[in-house]
Each structure stands twice: as C-alpha cells, then as structure tokens.
Motif scaffolding. Structure first.
Motif, PDB file in Angstrom:
ATOM      1  N   PRO A   1       0.789  -1.238   0.000  1.00 40.18           N
ATOM      2  CA  PRO A   1       0.000   0.000   0.000  1.00 40.18           C
ATOM      3  C   PRO A   1       0.818   1.282   0.000  1.00 40.18           C
ATOM      4  N   LYS A   2       2.014   1.283   0.609  1.00 38.99           N
ATOM      5  CA  LYS A   2       2.766   2.521   0.751  1.00 38.99           C
ATOM      6  C   LYS A   2       3.810   2.723  -0.363  1.00 38.99           C
ATOM      7  N   VAL A   3       3.852   1.797  -1.322  1.00 34.00           N
ATOM      8  CA  VAL A   3       4.816   1.895  -2.429  1.00 34.00           C
ATOM      9  C   VAL A   3       4.120   2.505  -3.641  1.00 34.00           C
ATOM     10  N   LYS A   4       4.848   3.336  -4.377  1.00 39.36           N
ATOM     11  CA  LYS A   4       4.281   3.968  -5.566  1.00 39.36           C
ATOM     12  C   LYS A   4       3.911   2.916  -6.610  1.00 39.36           C
ATOM     13  N   VAL A   5       2.862   3.204  -7.361  1.00 40.11           N
ATOM     14  CA  VAL A   5       2.402   2.303  -8.415  1.00 40.11           C
ATOM     15  C   VAL A   5       3.532   1.978  -9.388  1.00 40.11           C
ATOM     16  N   SER A   6       4.238   3.002  -9.844  1.00 45.84           N
ATOM     17  CA  SER A   6       5.291   2.784 -10.847  1.00 45.84           C
ATOM     18  C   SER A   6       6.419   1.912 -10.297  1.00 45.84           C
ATOM     19  N   ASP A   7       6.891   2.224  -9.087  1.00 45.34           N
ATOM     20  CA  ASP A   7       7.988   1.439  -8.512  1.00 45.34           C
ATOM     21  C   ASP A   7       7.596  -0.032  -8.373  1.00 45.34           C
ATOM     22  N   GLN A   8       6.366  -0.255  -7.952  1.00 44.73           N
ATOM     23  CA  GLN A   8       5.916  -1.613  -7.699  1.00 44.73           C
ATOM     24  C   GLN A   8       5.721  -2.420  -8.981  1.00 44.73           C
ATOM     25  N   VAL A   9       4.999  -1.855  -9.931  1.00 44.59           N
ATOM     26  CA  VAL A   9       4.694  -2.585 -11.166  1.00 44.59           C
ATOM     27  C   VAL A   9       5.963  -2.804 -11.994  1.00 44.59           C
ATOM     28  N   LEU A  10       6.845  -1.812 -12.037  1.00 45.74           N
ATOM     29  CA  LEU A  10       8.081  -1.965 -12.805  1.00 45.74           C
ATOM     30  C   LEU A  10       8.980  -3.039 -12.189  1.00 45.74           C
ATOM     31  N   TYR A  11       9.009  -3.096 -10.882  1.00 48.64           N
ATOM     32  CA  TYR A  11       9.801  -4.133 -10.208  1.00 48.64           C
ATOM     33  C   TYR A  11       9.258  -5.525 -10.544  1.00 48.64           C
ATOM     34  N   LEU A  12       7.944  -5.677 -10.491  1.00 48.10           N
ATOM     35  CA  LEU A  12       7.331  -6.967 -10.808  1.00 48.10           C
ATOM     36  C   LEU A  12       7.580  -7.355 -12.260  1.00 48.10           C
ATOM     37  N   ALA A  13       7.545  -6.360 -13.146  1.00 48.55           N
ATOM     38  CA  ALA A  13       7.820  -6.635 -14.557  1.00 48.55           C
ATOM     39  C   ALA A  13       9.261  -7.103 -14.756  1.00 48.55           C
ATOM     40  N   GLU A  14      10.200  -6.476 -14.037  1.00 49.37           N
ATOM     41  CA  GLU A  14      11.601  -6.890 -14.140  1.00 49.37           C
ATOM     42  C   GLU A  14      11.796  -8.321 -13.642  1.00 49.37           C
ATOM     43  N   LEU A  15      11.031  -8.708 -12.618  1.00 53.63           N
ATOM     44  CA  LEU A  15      11.101 -10.088 -12.135  1.00 53.63           C
ATOM     45  C   LEU A  15      10.647 -11.074 -13.211  1.00 53.63           C
ATOM     46  N   ARG A  16       9.792 -10.604 -14.106  1.00 54.35           N
ATOM     47  CA  ARG A  16       9.317 -11.441 -15.198  1.00 54.35           C
ATOM     48  C   ARG A  16      10.231 -11.378 -16.421  1.00 54.35           C
TER      49      ARG A  16
ATOM     50  N   LEU B   1      -5.330   5.005  -3.685  1.00 51.86           N
ATOM     51  CA  LEU B   1      -6.316   4.639  -4.696  1.00 51.86           C
ATOM     52  C   LEU B   1      -7.506   3.932  -4.053  1.00 51.86           C
ATOM     53  N   SER B   2      -8.648   4.015  -4.730  1.00 51.04           N
ATOM     54  CA  SER B   2      -9.821   3.263  -4.293  1.00 51.04           C
ATOM     55  C   SER B   2      -9.574   1.773  -4.512  1.00 51.04           C
ATOM     56  N   LYS B   3     -10.406   0.945  -3.899  1.00 49.95           N
ATOM     57  CA  LYS B   3     -10.256  -0.502  -4.065  1.00 49.95           C
ATOM     58  C   LYS B   3     -10.386  -0.909  -5.530  1.00 49.95           C
ATOM     59  N   GLY B   4     -11.320  -0.292  -6.229  1.00 49.82           N
ATOM     60  CA  GLY B   4     -11.501  -0.604  -7.641  1.00 49.82           C
ATOM     61  C   GLY B   4     -10.279  -0.248  -8.468  1.00 49.82           C
ATOM     62  N   ASN B   5      -9.684   0.909  -8.183  1.00 51.24           N
ATOM     63  CA  ASN B   5      -8.504   1.317  -8.942  1.00 51.24           C
ATOM     64  C   ASN B   5      -7.262   0.518  -8.538  1.00 51.24           C
ATOM     65  N   GLN B   6      -7.213   0.066  -7.303  1.00 50.52           N
ATOM     66  CA  GLN B   6      -6.144  -0.853  -6.919  1.00 50.52           C
ATOM     67  C   GLN B   6      -6.235  -2.146  -7.730  1.00 50.52           C
ATOM     68  N   GLN B   7      -7.476  -2.577  -7.983  1.00 51.21           N
ATOM     69  CA  GLN B   7      -7.663  -3.791  -8.788  1.00 51.21           C
ATOM     70  C   GLN B   7      -7.190  -3.568 -10.218  1.00 51.21           C
ATOM     71  N   LYS B   8      -7.405  -2.377 -10.744  1.00 52.79           N
ATOM     72  CA  LYS B   8      -6.892  -2.060 -12.085  1.00 52.79           C
ATOM     73  C   LYS B   8      -5.370  -2.177 -12.127  1.00 52.79           C
ATOM     74  N   ILE B   9      -4.712  -1.622 -11.108  1.00 51.66           N
ATOM     75  CA  ILE B   9      -3.252  -1.669 -11.068  1.00 51.66           C
ATOM     76  C   ILE B   9      -2.768  -3.113 -10.926  1.00 51.66           C
ATOM     77  N   GLN B  10      -3.485  -3.886 -10.121  1.00 52.28           N
ATOM     78  CA  GLN B  10      -3.105  -5.286  -9.958  1.00 52.28           C
ATOM     79  C   GLN B  10      -3.273  -6.045 -11.272  1.00 52.28           C
ATOM     80  N   PHE B  11      -4.304  -5.708 -12.023  1.00 54.12           N
ATOM     81  CA  PHE B  11      -4.503  -6.318 -13.336  1.00 54.12           C
ATOM     82  C   PHE B  11      -3.346  -5.957 -14.269  1.00 54.12           C
ATOM     83  N   ILE B  12      -2.948  -4.690 -14.263  1.00 51.24           N
ATOM     84  CA  ILE B  12      -1.823  -4.265 -15.103  1.00 51.24           C
ATOM     85  C   ILE B  12      -0.566  -5.043 -14.735  1.00 51.24           C
TER      86      ILE B  12
END
Length: 301
Positions: free
Chosen positions: A86-101, A132-143
């Motif tokens: 929850p306390k990590v920026k969207v970009s930092d988190q998603v980019l890190y996960l992408a690099e793991l892939r 973010l709202s719960k719905g928008n968190q789900q969008k980020i998780q989908f991305i």
C-alpha cells in the motif's frame, strides 16, 4: 496440443483432500471458467497451475512442458486478494514486478504508461497504492498481471471491487486478450460473467469435479423450466395448470416455473384464449440455476 493441460491432478493437505483428480484443458484464445463455492478447490488448483505448489498426483503441462522457473515468464496471475504494497508507488511496484518477469525497465515503463492511459488513470503513475480506491487498486493489480504479455493468464475474481463501468472495461480487455490468443483460466462467483465470457467450464465441489464441459452443451442437457409471458391482458388460471410450480408477475412480463417443457404449450394455450400474446419464450437455464442444482444437490446429500 493445448497450451494448458491439467491431467488427473490431486492435492492433499494431511488427510484433507483439497483437489481430487481434476482434469481439464484450456486452449489458445480461450477463457475457461473454473467455478465452485469457497473451499471447493479453485484456489489450490490455480496455485498448482502457477507452480506455487506441486500436485501429489497427476501432472500439469504448460505448452507441452513440465514446470520450470523459465515458465514463470509465460504466466500472469491476478489473485483474489490485494497483493500490492500500500505505501509503495504504483510505478515502482509494477516496474519491479515486470523486471522479475524478465522485462527491461525501459520497456516495462512504456507498457505501464500505455496501460494507465488505456484505463484512463495516467496520473496514478506516481501515486502510492493506498491513495487509490479498491476498484482502482484492482486495475493496477490487473496491469501488474499482464504487463509482461503472458501467454497464460490466471484470473481469480478479476472484477472484485469494481463498479459496473469498470467491470465492463475490464471484461472488454480480457475479451481482447482472448482474441489476441491468450490462454485464460478464469474464476468468479459471478455466474453471469462466466456465462458471458467462457465457452467451457469446470464446477468443483468439495475438491471433486461435479460438472465439466462445453457450456452450451451443458445448458442443453438441463430441462427448460422457465417461461416468460407478456400479454395485453392479465391471464387468469395459470397457477391451476398441471405442472406449473409458480407464477410471478413482474412489471414487464410474467415468469412461470414449470416441471417439464411440455407444460409450456398449456401455458401458451391458456394465455392465447384470454389475450393477445406479445411475448412467449421458453428460457434455457442460467448458469446460476445449473450451479445451484448441481452443487445444491451435493450439499443435501
């Protein structure tokens, strides 16, 4: 050979059987529905498909191969629970996960910005997840699940927490991924979503497969027990017709529950004798009705 094959897979936790000899295949460009109540074995099955846990019996093949670490790049997973920090920026988190892939950070950044634009939330790039709202968190998780362009996608309650507008947005996105040739295993408690999106399904109950196959063929195997009737005048005596279980008058039509399809003709005859008939339709069973009949009967046994 289909990209995802689950063959007689069984998983135990001590003496408890979590999944018992489950068996199905998911083709390329297919959304396959995995259904069941809580505790039926859906999540365990998905975790085995992901290689997070291993079956005690049977085998799983991904594009004809057994499990290996390299195969993780082929798969994307959207869990039912929120899995983002929850306390990590969207970009930092998603980019890190992408690099793991296995993605390069520059390519992942380009993909992230593309998806944020597509979901009409480009300003979320630098926001913390907790903002973010719960719905928008789900969008980020989908991305995060699709950013590395996986060939096999596992979606567990993908539309959880979304309002109707965003449900439609995500449904359209998943359908587009299917058209692009993705192999998608899809689980949802919303039977209407499964009915709309899936061609084949498997229903689990207490670790066992109770119904499996092509959804259209499954529907044909169940009797049609619901009639919709719309007439100019109110029809009397419908509840006295032998084989009519119930009559429920709604604003725009009357819904009649019948014991067998032949009774529908008696309903039509009675209605035609009293009024002009605008609509008469014998409805096929919904997936929700099939699920209740199948699993409900198991619960009573």
């Amino acid at each position: 050979m289909k990209p995802l094959q689950i063959s007689r897979v069984t998983k135990h936790y001590g003496k408890q059987v979590a999944v018992n000899a489950i068996d199905f295949e998911v083709g390329q460009g297919e959304i396959y529905g995995l259904l069941g109540a809580n505790g039926a074995g859906k999540t365990t099955t998905m975790r085995m498909v992901l290689g997070l846990i291993h079956p005690d019996e049977g085998h799983i093949l991904w594009q004809g191969q057994g499990y290996s670490v390299e195969l993780r790049r082929l798969m994307g997973y959207l869990p039912e629970e929120r899995g983002l920090y929850p306390k990590v920026k969207v970009s930092d988190q998603v980019l890190y996960l992408a690099e793991l892939r296995g993605m390069k950070r520059s390519e992942a950044d380009k993909r992230l910005r593309h998806w944020l634009e597509r979901f009409e939330v480009p300003d979320y790039y630098g926001k913390r997840v907790e903002e973010l709202s719960k719905g928008n968190q789900q969008k980020i998780q989908f991305i995060a699940a699709v950013i590395h362009d996986p060939a096999i996608l596992i979606l567990d309650e993908a539309f959880s927490g979304l309002d109707p507008v965003n449900v439609e947005l995500l449904k359209a996105t998943v359908t587009e991924l299917r058209r692009d040739g993705k192999t998608i295993l899809f689980s949802s408690h919303r039977m209407d979503h499964v009915e709309e999106m899936c061609e084949n399904i498997c229903i689990l109950h207490k670790s066992n497969t109770v119904l499996k196959g092509n959804l259209r063929e499954i529907k044909r195997s169940f009797p049609r027990e619901r009639v919709l009737l719309d007439t100019e005048l109110e029809i009397r005596g419908l509840d006295r017709i032998p084989g009519v279980r119930s009559v429920e008058r709604r604003e725009a039509w009357t819904e009649i529950r019948i014991d067998k399809p032949e009774v529908a003709q008696d309903v039509l005859r009675t209605a035609s004798e009293q009024s002009e008939v605008y609509r008469f339709q014998i409805m096929e069973p919904t997936l929700n009705e099939i699920f209740i009949k199948t699993v409900g009967g198991q619960n009573r046994s």
